[in-house]
Design a protein around this motif. Sequence first.
Motif, PDB file in Angstrom:
ATOM      1  N   MET A 217      40.702  40.389  40.508  1.00 39.33           N
ATOM      2  CA  MET A 217      41.865  41.045  41.089  1.00 39.33           C
ATOM      3  C   MET A 217      42.983  40.049  41.405  1.00 39.33           C
ATOM      4  SD  MET A 217      41.522  44.226  40.852  1.00 39.33           S
ATOM      5  CE  MET A 217      43.004  44.722  41.713  1.00 39.33           C
ATOM      6  N   ALA A 218      42.607  38.842  41.840  1.00 37.71           N
ATOM      7  CA  ALA A 218      43.630  37.843  42.154  1.00 37.71           C
ATOM      8  C   ALA A 218      44.457  37.545  40.908  1.00 37.71           C
ATOM      9  CB  ALA A 218      42.978  36.573  42.686  1.00 37.71           C
ATOM     10  N   TYR A 219      43.763  37.419  39.788  1.00 37.27           N
ATOM     11  CA  TYR A 219      44.419  37.164  38.503  1.00 37.27           C
ATOM     12  C   TYR A 219      45.298  38.351  38.098  1.00 37.27           C
ATOM     13  CZ  TYR A 219      44.797  36.386  33.422  1.00 37.27           C
ATOM     14  OH  TYR A 219      45.250  36.230  32.134  1.00 37.27           O
ATOM     15  N   LEU A 220      44.768  39.553  38.341  1.00 35.65           N
ATOM     16  CA  LEU A 220      45.501  40.771  37.993  1.00 35.65           C
ATOM     17  C   LEU A 220      46.810  40.866  38.791  1.00 35.65           C
ATOM     18  CD1 LEU A 220      44.736  43.001  35.993  1.00 35.65           C
ATOM     19  CD2 LEU A 220      44.003  44.390  37.913  1.00 35.65           C
ATOM     20  N   PHE A 221      46.735  40.575  40.078  1.00 33.69           N
ATOM     21  CA  PHE A 221      47.944  40.612  40.912  1.00 33.69           C
ATOM     22  C   PHE A 221      48.936  39.525  40.485  1.00 33.69           C
ATOM     23  CE2 PHE A 221      45.318  43.127  43.909  1.00 33.69           C
ATOM     24  CZ  PHE A 221      46.211  44.167  44.128  1.00 33.69           C
ATOM     25  N   GLU A 222      48.387  38.359  40.087  1.00 31.44           N
ATOM     26  CA  GLU A 222      49.230  37.260  39.624  1.00 31.44           C
ATOM     27  C   GLU A 222      49.984  37.666  38.356  1.00 31.44           C
ATOM     28  OE1 GLU A 222      46.968  33.513  39.531  1.00 31.44           O
ATOM     29  OE2 GLU A 222      48.195  33.000  37.793  1.00 31.44           O
ATOM     30  N   ASP A 225      52.706  40.079  39.124  1.00 32.39           N
ATOM     31  CA  ASP A 225      53.879  39.388  39.675  1.00 32.39           C
ATOM     32  C   ASP A 225      54.703  38.693  38.595  1.00 32.39           C
ATOM     33  OD1 ASP A 225      53.046  40.282  42.100  1.00 32.39           O
ATOM     34  OD2 ASP A 225      52.209  38.357  42.772  1.00 32.39           O
ATOM     35  N   GLN A 226      54.009  38.328  37.497  1.00 37.20           N
ATOM     36  CA  GLN A 226      54.732  37.696  36.371  1.00 37.20           C
ATOM     37  C   GLN A 226      55.373  38.735  35.455  1.00 37.20           C
ATOM     38  OE1 GLN A 226      51.670  35.367  34.496  1.00 37.20           O
ATOM     39  NE2 GLN A 226      51.455  33.993  36.250  1.00 37.20           N
ATOM     40  N   GLY A 227      55.178  40.011  35.809  1.00 35.80           N
ATOM     41  CA  GLY A 227      55.801  41.081  35.027  1.00 35.80           C
ATOM     42  C   GLY A 227      54.948  41.631  33.897  1.00 35.80           C
ATOM     43  N   ASN A 228      53.648  41.295  33.891  1.00 33.94           N
ATOM     44  CA  ASN A 228      52.769  41.816  32.833  1.00 33.94           C
ATOM     45  C   ASN A 228      52.599  43.329  32.964  1.00 33.94           C
ATOM     46  OD1 ASN A 228      49.869  42.632  31.935  1.00 33.94           O
ATOM     47  ND2 ASN A 228      50.343  40.795  30.779  1.00 33.94           N
ATOM     48  N   GLU A 229      52.930  44.047  31.904  1.00 37.91           N
ATOM     49  CA  GLU A 229      52.923  45.510  31.945  1.00 37.91           C
ATOM     50  C   GLU A 229      51.524  46.104  32.101  1.00 37.91           C
ATOM     51  OE1 GLU A 229      55.234  47.896  32.206  1.00 37.91           O
ATOM     52  OE2 GLU A 229      56.675  46.261  32.487  1.00 37.91           O
ATOM     53  N   ALA A 230      50.538  45.485  31.442  1.00 36.33           N
ATOM     54  CA  ALA A 230      49.164  46.016  31.520  1.00 36.33           C
ATOM     55  C   ALA A 230      48.623  45.900  32.943  1.00 36.33           C
ATOM     56  CB  ALA A 230      48.260  45.267  30.536  1.00 36.33           C
TER      57      ALA A 230
END
Length: 322
Positions: A217-222, A225-230
């Motif tokens: 989840m930490a990676y997912l939130f990161e 924040d970088q604008g990754n659509e998925a």
Amino acid sequence: MSKRVGVGLDLGGTSIKYALATESGEILKHGYLPSDADADKTEIINNLYISAKEMIDYAGSIGQTVQAIGVGTPGNVNLETGWLMGSTPNFKSWSNINIKSELGSKVNLPVYADNDANLMALGEARFGAGKGYRNIICVTVGTGIGGGFIINGELYRGSAYAGAEFGHSLVEVDGIECRCGSNGCLEMYASATAMLRDFSQFAREINFTPTGNEINMAYLFELRDQGNEAAKKAIERGIYFLGRALAGSINIFNPEAIIIGGGVADAGEIFIDAIRQVAFKYAMEKPKENVRIVGAKLGNKAGFLGALSFALEQRDLEYQDN
Ligand SMILES: [Zn+2]
């Protein structure tokens, strides 16, 4: 000034977290021990004993006497007998055991056990984000989704000590199959596991290959924040389902506070606010009027603090009755 002290033990899949604390929640000492979830139940009882003994001895060394021991455990516990009923997926042999008497006879102190999610809710209610409120819904969002309901200042346990399974609220009729045997449960849509599953699918759709060492989840939130659509889509989908389920609970319970805890909630206010927006959009006008949706405050201390508070309260009740 003398304050009563107790010991709280929080039995989790990887470790036992424990503490010696006063009845007002002041932690005097805490520690953790691997829980050996695969071990035989007598060994798990022994691990609980080792943890409790360390705190009892420490209490003695500072001139304090432990009054009671509380244990939060996965599974359903009969409040009167201390009997752990049914099985718990992460613990192979941890079922059909009387925690109250097995541990009680080793420590020679009153022991009280209850479900871990219940005691986390109680910890937040007594010492954390729910302090001062009498009607609270506590939801923990992690690998699964747990719930605890405080009604009129007391834990609501249900007629078979098995209620408050918030993760198994229906959010989609005939939806995704759930580990509980039903389908369409909230846990299948809004837990960390569900959001990571959705992320994998959305990532494939946009031909994005994750590069993180660990897809958590930490990676997912990161990524979000970088604008990754998925990542954005997966998190928004989880939040939407969670918010909708909470809106339903607001309509039924009209609580004063909803506390969101667990690993996913560590993402902070931005996550809580997004849930709040969905929940308030779909809840009815009157039931949502006084509701606050807030993040948990105690983190992984909620479990043992709740266990300790529960133990001291139960001990008082038992003494009153006799
Ligand atoms: Zn389910």
